[in-house]
Design an enzyme around this catalytic site. Structure first.
Site, mmCIF file in Angstrom:
data_model
loop_
_atom_site.group_PDB
_atom_site.id
_atom_site.type_symbol
_atom_site.label_atom_id
_atom_site.label_comp_id
_atom_site.label_asym_id
_atom_site.label_seq_id
_atom_site.Cartn_x
_atom_site.Cartn_y
_atom_site.Cartn_z
ATOM 1 N N CYS A 130 -4.935 -2.498 -6.021
ATOM 2 C CA CYS A 130 -3.019 -2.287 -7.188
ATOM 3 C C CYS A 130 -2.975 -0.966 -7.942
ATOM 4 O O CYS A 130 -2.662 -0.010 -8.119
ATOM 5 C CB CYS A 130 -2.124 -2.928 -6.712
ATOM 6 S SG CYS A 130 -3.104 -4.583 -7.150
ATOM 7 N N LYS A 214 -13.607 -2.995 -10.309
ATOM 8 C CA LYS A 214 -12.830 -2.237 -9.382
ATOM 9 C C LYS A 214 -12.241 -1.300 -9.731
ATOM 10 O O LYS A 214 -12.675 0.183 -8.788
ATOM 11 C CB LYS A 214 -12.098 -3.165 -8.662
ATOM 12 C CG LYS A 214 -12.072 -4.330 -7.880
ATOM 13 C CD LYS A 214 -10.880 -5.388 -7.170
ATOM 14 C CE LYS A 214 -11.112 -6.713 -7.219
ATOM 15 N NZ LYS A 214 -9.745 -7.631 -6.758
ATOM 16 N N ARG A 235 -2.700 -10.070 -17.235
ATOM 17 C CA ARG A 235 -1.695 -10.236 -16.043
ATOM 18 C C ARG A 235 -0.104 -10.484 -17.507
ATOM 19 O O ARG A 235 -0.771 -11.815 -17.883
ATOM 20 C CB ARG A 235 -2.517 -11.983 -15.643
ATOM 21 C CG ARG A 235 -1.376 -12.395 -14.562
ATOM 22 C CD ARG A 235 -1.173 -11.065 -13.476
ATOM 23 N NE ARG A 235 -2.196 -11.895 -12.319
ATOM 24 C CZ ARG A 235 -2.215 -10.654 -11.701
ATOM 25 N NH1 ARG A 235 -1.459 -9.915 -10.879
ATOM 26 N NH2 ARG A 235 -3.594 -10.948 -10.677
ATOM 27 N N HIS A 242 3.258 -2.978 -12.354
ATOM 28 C CA HIS A 242 2.003 -3.563 -12.757
ATOM 29 C C HIS A 242 2.242 -1.459 -13.690
ATOM 30 O O HIS A 242 2.441 -1.296 -13.656
ATOM 31 C CB HIS A 242 1.126 -2.730 -11.904
ATOM 32 C CG HIS A 242 0.366 -3.961 -11.191
ATOM 33 N ND1 HIS A 242 1.142 -5.003 -11.143
ATOM 34 C CD2 HIS A 242 -0.552 -3.757 -10.604
ATOM 35 C CE1 HIS A 242 0.208 -6.126 -10.410
ATOM 36 N NE2 HIS A 242 -0.749 -4.993 -9.794
HETATM 37 N N1 LIG Z 1 -0.541 -7.891 -3.672
HETATM 38 C C1 LIG Z 1 -0.933 -6.721 -4.063
HETATM 39 O O1 LIG Z 1 0.067 -6.386 -5.277
HETATM 40 C C2 LIG Z 1 -1.042 -6.314 -3.601
HETATM 41 C C3 LIG Z 1 -2.535 -5.102 -4.081
HETATM 42 C C4 LIG Z 1 -3.424 -4.517 -2.864
HETATM 43 C C5 LIG Z 1 -3.551 -5.237 -2.339
HETATM 44 N N2 LIG Z 1 -3.417 -6.391 -2.375
HETATM 45 C C6 LIG Z 1 -4.029 -7.158 -1.403
HETATM 46 O O2 LIG Z 1 -3.205 -7.389 0.083
HETATM 47 C C7 LIG Z 1 -4.342 -9.072 0.426
HETATM 48 C C8 LIG Z 1 -2.496 -9.839 0.218
HETATM 49 O O3 LIG Z 1 -1.760 -9.698 -0.601
HETATM 50 P P1 LIG Z 1 -0.062 -10.951 -1.394
HETATM 51 O O4 LIG Z 1 0.313 -10.202 -1.954
HETATM 52 O O5 LIG Z 1 0.280 -10.201 0.046
HETATM 53 O O6 LIG Z 1 -0.857 -12.678 -0.698
HETATM 54 P P2 LIG Z 1 0.475 -13.493 0.020
HETATM 55 O O7 LIG Z 1 1.075 -13.069 -1.054
HETATM 56 O O8 LIG Z 1 -0.853 -14.918 -0.200
HETATM 57 O O9 LIG Z 1 0.544 -13.340 1.630
HETATM 58 C C9 LIG Z 1 -1.163 -14.196 2.228
HETATM 59 C C10 LIG Z 1 -1.176 -13.407 3.369
HETATM 60 O O10 LIG Z 1 -2.215 -13.939 4.283
HETATM 61 C C11 LIG Z 1 -1.987 -14.515 5.167
HETATM 62 N N3 LIG Z 1 -2.907 -15.188 5.560
HETATM 63 C C12 LIG Z 1 -3.536 -16.300 4.391
HETATM 64 N N4 LIG Z 1 -4.985 -16.697 5.457
HETATM 65 C C13 LIG Z 1 -4.765 -15.869 6.922
HETATM 66 C C14 LIG Z 1 -5.502 -16.789 7.322
HETATM 67 N N5 LIG Z 1 -6.820 -17.168 7.402
HETATM 68 N N6 LIG Z 1 -5.481 -16.088 8.460
HETATM 69 C C15 LIG Z 1 -4.751 -15.258 9.175
HETATM 70 N N7 LIG Z 1 -4.043 -15.275 7.791
HETATM 71 C C16 LIG Z 1 -3.933 -15.552 7.139
HETATM 72 C C17 LIG Z 1 -1.194 -15.464 4.588
HETATM 73 O O11 LIG Z 1 -0.328 -15.834 6.187
HETATM 74 P P3 LIG Z 1 0.062 -17.143 5.634
HETATM 75 O O12 LIG Z 1 2.063 -17.474 5.265
HETATM 76 O O13 LIG Z 1 -0.041 -18.033 7.398
HETATM 77 O O14 LIG Z 1 -0.031 -18.412 5.321
HETATM 78 C C18 LIG Z 1 -0.445 -14.563 4.069
HETATM 79 O O15 LIG Z 1 0.809 -13.910 5.212
HETATM 80 C C19 LIG Z 1 -5.204 -9.052 -0.570
HETATM 81 O O16 LIG Z 1 -5.918 -8.992 0.294
HETATM 82 C C20 LIG Z 1 -4.101 -9.175 -1.800
HETATM 83 O O17 LIG Z 1 -5.691 -8.557 -2.126
HETATM 84 C C21 LIG Z 1 -2.513 -6.904 -2.985
#
Ligand SMILES: NC(=O)c1ccc[n+]([C@@H]2O[C@H](COP(=O)([O-])OP(=O)(O)OC[C@H]3O[C@@H](n4cnc5c(N)ncnc54)[C@H](OP(=O)(O)O)[C@@H]3O)[C@@H](O)[C@H]2O)c1
Length: 344
Positions: A130, A214, A235, A242
């Site tokens: 991000c 990164k 953070r 951000h």
């Molecule tokens: N947040 C950001 O600003 C941002 C920016 C760039 C990239 N990312 C990346 O995007 C990804 C998700 O981030 P997020 O912020 O959305 O996280 P999050 O709110 O914690 O959500 C995680 C998601 O992954 C699912 N999940 C976890 N374990 C799983 C499994 N074994 N099989 C299938 N689904 C699973 C969860 O489902 P359940 O509800 O079933 O647990 C939930 O839907 C990460 O890789 C992060 O690094 C995030």
């Protein structure tokens, strides 16, 4: 022409935003499937005015799905993205699992759209971190004109960048402070409420964190390997958005006025830069917006051809979901993907 799209991590911060953006931008979908872990199976998420029942990733057959947007973390992606790609479904991955793989393009459509053609090697396209996404959107137009030599950046990253648990922790701790309750630290390494933490992701041997590394590696991969970049990632107790204090040293002279004019015309950028009270953007105002906002553009006379600026964007949108949907749009615009099922 319309596509069957699966959103993995549909119950998460990025996944939910992904569903919003697919709907808002009218991406041509024949069907959208919401996937998450077995924990969330049967729960409901919104897609426009429709409600989707969440299915379990490990029980889903991708053979007739055209595009899979993965937002479920690096480990899930490492296990699933290659398998899904092999089934002829193009994976757009939000995690860091494949960003540095030479056979996987890392794409910000405003910056390096032509690199996308490489995706056929693994059927995987990576979405950047991000903090890097918004930074390169602001750097690219300036680099094209004055050639960037070195960038020094300090980030002020919101808790939503650490997923829904990060947002919950800021909320719970803030409430606990106000009612004089015990403040529990779970997700972050120290209390985040009314505090800032100079540590995101793991420490590396050289003392930098993986988040800082990164930003270096991804800027080099997408923009120019010759650019030197050093970052301090922090953070802050902000829910969404951000911010980045960016200092840039160019090879060629460039004034603040020239930079402002260039950025005003640049794709994805919005300049909000008045030298008066409130004449700049803050993360609160960036939440829910698509643009990368640039403020506080000024010349830095301590180096040759130096500029400083303030760059802010919604990390769940340009930093993740919006960029992923733009990548899907790029695939369609360039005729790089065809639906597996032809419309009846
Ligand atoms: N947040 C950001 O600003 C941002 C920016 C760039 C990239 N990312 C990346 O995007 C990804 C998700 O981030 P997020 O912020 O959305 O996280 P999050 O709110 O914690 O959500 C995680 C998601 O992954 C699912 N999940 C976890 N374990 C799983 C499994 N074994 N099989 C299938 N689904 C699973 C969860 O489902 P359940 O509800 O079933 O647990 C939930 O839907 C990460 O890789 C992060 O690094 C995030």
């Amino acid at each position: 022409m319309s596509f069957k799209v699966a959103v993995v991590g549909a119950t998460g911060n990025v996944g939910r935003e992904m569903l919003n953006i697919l709907d808002e931008r009218g991406f041509p979908v024949s069907e959208v499937v919401a996937l998450a872990s077995r924990r969330s199976q049967g729960t409901e998420v919104s897609f426009g005015d429709r409600t989707l029942k969440v299915k379990a990733l490990d029980q889903y057959d991708f053979s007739d799905t055209d595009i899979c947007v993965m937002s479920a973390g690096g480990n899930v992606s490492k296990e699933w993205s290659p398998k899904i790609g092999k089934q002829g479904c193009v994976v757009i991955d939000n995690s860091s699992a494949f960003r540095y793989d030479q056979d996987v393009p890392l794409i910000v459509p405003e910056v390096n759209p032509d690199a996308i053609s490489l995706f056929t090697r693994k059927n995987i396209i990576a979405n950047p971190n991000c903090s890097t996404a918004q930074l390169v959107v602001a750097l690219k137009p300036l680099h094209d004109v004055a050639t960037i030599k070195r960038v020094v950046v300090a980030t002020y990253q919101s808790v939503s960048g650490a997923g829904k648990e990060g947002m919950d922790e800021l909320f719970t701790q803030t409430r606990a402070v106000f009612v004089a309750d015990q403040v529990d630290v779970k997700k972050f390494t120290k209390r985040i409420a009314f505090n800032v933490i100079p540590h995101i992701d793991v420490f590396l041997d050289d003392g930098f964190t993986k988040e800082e590394w990164k930003m270096v590696a991804e800027t080099k991969k997408m923009l120019d390997p010759k650019i030197k970049l050093t970052a301090t990632c922090v953070r802050v107790p902000v829910f969404i958005g951000h911010s980045e204090a960016v200092n840039i040293e160019f090879e060629k002279p460039i004034t603040a006025d020239e930079a402002r004019d260039i950025l005003r015309e640049a794709p994805g950028c919005q300049v909000l830069d008045k030298r008066e009270n409130g004449g700049y953007i803050t993360p609160l105002e960036s939440a829910g917006e698509d643009a990368t906002f640039i403020s506080r553009i000024r010349e830095d006379s301590t180096v040759d051809n130096g500029l400083s600026m303030w760059v802010v964007s919604d990390n769940l949108r340009k930093g993740a979901a919006l960029n992923a949907v733009q990548i899907a749009e790029l695939l369609v615009e360039r005729g790089l993907i065809q639906p597996k099922k032809k419309a009846a």
